[in-house]
Design an enzyme around this catalytic site. Structure first.
Site, PDB file in Angstrom:
ATOM      1  N   LYS A 182      -5.176  52.871 -90.956  1.00 56.01           N
ATOM      2  CA  LYS A 182      -4.859  51.517 -90.480  1.00 56.01           C
ATOM      3  C   LYS A 182      -3.506  51.086 -91.030  1.00 56.01           C
ATOM      4  CE  LYS A 182      -5.570  47.390 -92.089  1.00 56.01           C
ATOM      5  NZ  LYS A 182      -4.413  46.572 -91.647  1.00 56.01           N
ATOM      6  N   GLY A 234      -1.119  48.980-101.471  1.00 53.95           N
ATOM      7  CA  GLY A 234      -0.933  47.568-101.147  1.00 53.95           C
ATOM      8  C   GLY A 234      -1.084  46.710-102.384  1.00 53.95           C
ATOM      9  N   THR A 236      -2.531  44.472-105.513  1.00 49.71           N
ATOM     10  CA  THR A 236      -3.557  44.691-106.529  1.00 49.71           C
ATOM     11  C   THR A 236      -4.833  43.931-106.183  1.00 49.71           C
ATOM     12  OG1 THR A 236      -1.924  45.124-108.229  1.00 49.71           O
ATOM     13  CG2 THR A 236      -4.069  44.336-108.973  1.00 49.71           C
ATOM     14  N   GLY A 239      -6.663  45.788-103.645  1.00 52.53           N
ATOM     15  CA  GLY A 239      -7.107  47.013-104.297  1.00 52.53           C
ATOM     16  C   GLY A 239      -8.375  46.791-105.090  1.00 52.53           C
ATOM     17  N   GLU A 256      -2.853  52.692-104.882  1.00 46.49           N
ATOM     18  CA  GLU A 256      -1.450  52.597-105.314  1.00 46.49           C
ATOM     19  C   GLU A 256      -1.083  51.140-105.101  1.00 46.49           C
ATOM     20  OE1 GLU A 256       1.999  52.028-105.518  1.00 46.49           O
ATOM     21  OE2 GLU A 256       2.432  53.241-103.746  1.00 46.49           O
ATOM     22  N   CYS A 290       6.996  48.508-104.271  1.00 42.72           N
ATOM     23  CA  CYS A 290       6.049  48.283-105.365  1.00 42.72           C
ATOM     24  C   CYS A 290       6.618  48.770-106.688  1.00 42.72           C
ATOM     25  CB  CYS A 290       4.723  48.954-105.066  1.00 42.72           C
ATOM     26  SG  CYS A 290       4.902  50.606-104.431  1.00 42.72           S
ATOM     27  N   GLU A 387       4.147  39.996-109.576  1.00 43.37           N
ATOM     28  CA  GLU A 387       4.955  40.744-108.630  1.00 43.37           C
ATOM     29  C   GLU A 387       5.431  39.791-107.539  1.00 43.37           C
ATOM     30  OE1 GLU A 387       2.949  43.654-106.192  1.00 43.37           O
ATOM     31  OE2 GLU A 387       4.667  44.997-106.369  1.00 43.37           O
TER      32      GLU A 387
END
Lengths: 476, 331
Positions: A182, A234, A236, A239, A256, A290, A387
């Site tokens: 996706k 993508g 955190t 994730g 990741e 990232c 981030e």
């Protein structure tokens, strides 16, 4: 008269975008079961590029079943046979690289200079690299005859749409897995073009399936009981949600995630090249990276000199039309992302950091953010911890190598770091101390298919690329 | 067109004087030069390559071509040079394209010292400078009095600019002060009786200096010694001007200007043959030093064959068609 570069836009004529696209399931483009669609726009001018299908639960199930069926034959092929398909895909990507680069810049907003010179060569290189592994899996250090896992459900981000696809699909196929991928909601087009490349390469039906859609599609895919392996790149936040979903199942998982990399500059660094490295570290792909070097740690004794040089260099950055070959910084990928960058930058000002940006004219339509520098940042500021995923650099200082290590590691993330010094022994000493998946020395944002990539702590787990990248797709 | 160098302001002179202590002794000079920031070769080359990918088209290209023409030191440095050859070159410098009078003049004609008078005579009041390679060009292997005599001879013959070569042997063996003194004395020899002076360009022969660190050091050393221009090479060795070396020299000039207020020019020489190459150099100047250096006063190309390619590209821009080498003059 001055030396004004005339606009030099890459022609859009090399890419033919259809008004609408379906889902790519079992080798065919089909509509979503419930007929839902959404639009994808060019972030540089908000022009609607195309309409794509929004995959629902039924479509996810259909795609996973197709992948499961294809897995039997695909995994039974000799490695050398799978390699042939991968080599073929790599060559087609090279042949169509101009078209794909323009497409990527249109859909993502990144400058053509980067999609043409960085993304596409790396995409092809990844397929070539893993094609080479397909018949040598027994020599990868994971046993004499390692087995594939089955169906891989893969969810990728919008910052490097085609490159992330390559990082996911190439090792999966090389190891004998089949794939349901996706792409991100805002950048689905290059994955759909890749589906066409799979057909062009004669890849057996169902080996690669592409489902476009938003986060709900991704969640369905990750949760599907017949998926054996989940790979996600993508944020955190997402994730963590995925890790919760997968917990307690026998699915294998690699994540990741985000980063807040330290780019550490010592007083003996090669100044001009360090400035280039800082610029490349944070302004490459508008900071949508990232592993971006978003925290500059500069030794106090050279702070003024370095910041002067950095500001002078930032003033020469050219922001604008992503398709113009002279553009250094393109558009922010989406309105949501722009809002997030703006709010974090404002937080930086409110918390007392000093904001600086070169005078630059931004286009009227589309999503834009000028390259920005924050000085006087401390570890306690949000802009030093969170981030930002945009062209915003936070500058901190340190006095000794120990302090640099301590500050660099003082973050929930651990994806990458950079060290700038002429002293090799110090580079090596620091590299051993830094808790980061990648440490660059006197360079930044250098990638190679043979080099594993991945994080520590909240930057995720598992490695992509290199021999290590095979492990995630093998039953070891 | 080239004008005389503006006298430095009091402030600049003061700041330059304050750097005098770094050249007070051999040891001080060595410590200063070795204390300059290092150069990372990979990073430098990557930056030069990136600047080389700028796409210059249409009006920007037309501007760049004309600018490049005005920056050329049209050069003939052959043992076989004759007065006739030099006169022909001068005529070309004044009027590069006989079919198009809108083409600007070049900056200078560069010849050996014995041809200076001929060139001076041929150029008349065209405004084009005569540059002369002196100091036992190209090897520079002669006693200092010989080099100084060579320089004085060229200046006396009317040279507006002197291109001197440094003693690479002295530099490579670490005798920095010797190189420094030599440049100072040559600069002194550039002085004319009326008090004015020929412009001094210092040639490094970067191909022989090998490392980028050496190039940065020699750039600073020459600028401290009073070079008006720093120049990459003689054009007589295997490796001449390259984009990374030129970029590095531009950066040194930028840093020297920031430190002292003194503006120094840059001249890449040797091997720059095409319009494409020349444009890449102009982009480097534009993005490293800015507009202030985008004039023949501060940037030159040492070249002989570049001019014809620029003329052909210029014809292409104005007619839409490529002509060919027979549509420009051989010299």
């Amino acid at each position: 008269m001055t030396f004004e570069y005339a606009p030099a836009p890459e022609s859009r004529a090399v890419v033919d975008i259809a008004p609408s696209y379906g889902l790519f399931i079992d080798g065919e483009f089909t509509e979503a079961a419930d007929g839902k669609v959404f639009k994808t726009v060019s972030p540089a001018n908000e022009e609607v590029l195309s309409e794509v299908a929004q995959a629902g639960a039924q479509d996810v199930d259909r795609a996973v079943r197709a992948a499961r069926k294809a897995f039997e034959k695909w995994s039974a092929l000799p490695g050398a046979e799978r390699a042939k398909y991968l080599f073929r895909i790599a060559r087609i990507i090279q042949e169509r690289s101009r078209e794909l680069a323009v497409l990527e810049s249109l859909d993502n907003g990144k400058p053509i200079r980067e999609s043409r010179d960085s993304d596409l060569p790396l995409v092809a290189a990844h397929f070539f690299y893993y094609a080479g592994w397909a018949d040598k899996l027994g020599h990868a250090g994971y046993g004499a005859n390692p087995r594939p896992l089955g169906v891989a459900g893969q969810v990728i981000p919008w910052n490097f749409p085609l490159l992330m696809l390559a990082w996911k699909i190439a090792p999966a196929l090389a190891c004998g897995n089949t794939v349901v991928l996706k792409p991100a909601e805002t950048t689905p087009l290059s994955a759909l073009f890749f589906a066409d490349i799979c057909r062009q390469a004669g890849l057996p039906k169902g080996v690669v399936n592409i489902l476009t859609g938003d986060g709900t599609t991704g969640a369905e895919l990750v949760a599907h009981p017949d998926v054996n392996k989940v790979a996600f790149t993508g944020s955190t936040e997402v994730g963590k949600a995925i890790a919760r979903t997968v917990a307690g199942t026998d699915k294998k998982l690699t994540l990741e995630l985000g980063g807040k990399a330290a780019n550490i500059v010592f007083d003996d660094a090669p100044v001009d090249q360090a400035v280039e490295g800082i610029v490349n570290g944070i302004f490459f792909n508008q900071g949508h990276v990232c592993c971006a070097g978003s925290r500059l740690l500069v030794q106090e004794s050279v702070q003024d000199e370095l910041l002067d040089a950095l500001k002078r260099r930032m003033a020469t950055l050219r922001v604008g039309d992503p398709l113009d070959k002279n553009t250094d910084i393109g558009a922010i990928n989406s309105a949501e992302q722009l809002a997030r960058i703006k709010s974090l930058a404002e937080a930086g000002e409110q918390e007392g950091a000093e904001r600086w940006a070169p005078a630059c004219e931004l286009p009227d339509s589309g999503y834009w953010f000028a390259p920005t520098l924050f000085t006087g940042v401390t570890q306690a500021h949000r802009i030093a911890r969170e981030e930002i995923f945009g062209p915003v650099l936070s500058v901190l200082t340190f006095r000794t190598p120990e302090e640099a290590v301590e500050k660099a590691n003082n973050t929930p993330y651990g994806l990458s770091a950079g060290i700038w010094t002429e002293k090799g022994s110090r580079s090596l000493w620091m590299a051993g101390k830094l808790r980061a998946g990648i440490v660059w020395s006197n360079t930044f944002n250098k990638f190679d298919p043979a080099s594993p990539f991945g994080g520590y702590k909240e930057s995720g787990f598992g490695r992509e690329g290199g021999r290590h990248g095979l492990e995630a797709y093998l039953d070891v | 067109m080239p004008t005389t160098v503006p006298a430095y302001g009091k402030e600049a002179a003061g700041r330059l004087a304050s750097m005098a202590d770094v050249t007070a002794s051999d040891g001080a000079l060595r410590r200063f030069l070795h204390g300059l920031p290092g150069v990372d070769a990979v990073g430098l080359q990557a930056r030069a390559a990136t600047l080389g990918t700028r796409s210059i088209k249409n009006t920007a290209k037309a501007y760049a071509i004309d600018l490049a023409i005005t920056m050329i030191d049209l050069t003939t440095l052959e043992g076989a040079d004759t007065p006739g050859k030099v006169r022909a070159l001068c005529a070309k410098g004044v009027n590069p394209d006989p079919t198009d009078r809108t083409v600007p003049k070049v900056a200078a004609i560069c010849v050996y010292p014995d041809m200076v008078a001929t060139a001076k005579d041929a150029l008349g009041d065209s405004g084009i400078h005569v540059a002369s390679v002196a100091t036992a060009f190209p090897a520079g292997r002669a006693a200092l009095p010989v080099k100084l005599a060579d320089t004085r001879d060229a200046v006396a013959a009317g040279a507006d600019e002197i291109d001197m070569v440094i003693d690479r042997g002295a530099f490579l063996s670490g005798r920095y002060m010797s190189v420094f003194e030599e440049i100072k004395q040559v600069k002194e020899a550039c002085r004319r009786e009326d008090g004015s002076a020929a412009h001094l360009k210092v040639i490094f022969e970067t191909g022989e200096l090998q490392t980028y660190d050496n190039v940065r050091r020699v750039s600073w050393l020459s600028m401290l010694a009073g070079a008006d221009f720093i120049k990459t090479s003689t054009g007589k060795v295997a490796v001449n001007a390259t984009p990374p070396v030129t970029l590095l020299m531009l950066e040194a000039v930028r840093d020297f200007h920031a430190a002292t207020g003194v503006q120094v020019g840059v001249k890449p020489a040797g091997g720059i043959r095409t319009t494409k190459d020349a444009v890449k150099y102009l982009v480097m100047v534009n993005e490293t030093l800015g507009e202030g250096w985008l004039t023949p006063d501060w940037f030159r190309f040492g070249a002989s064959s570049l001019l014809n390619d620029l003329l052909m590209q210029r014809q292409k821009l104005s007619t839409g068609r490529y002509s060919g080498p027979d549509y420009v003059t051989v010299d």
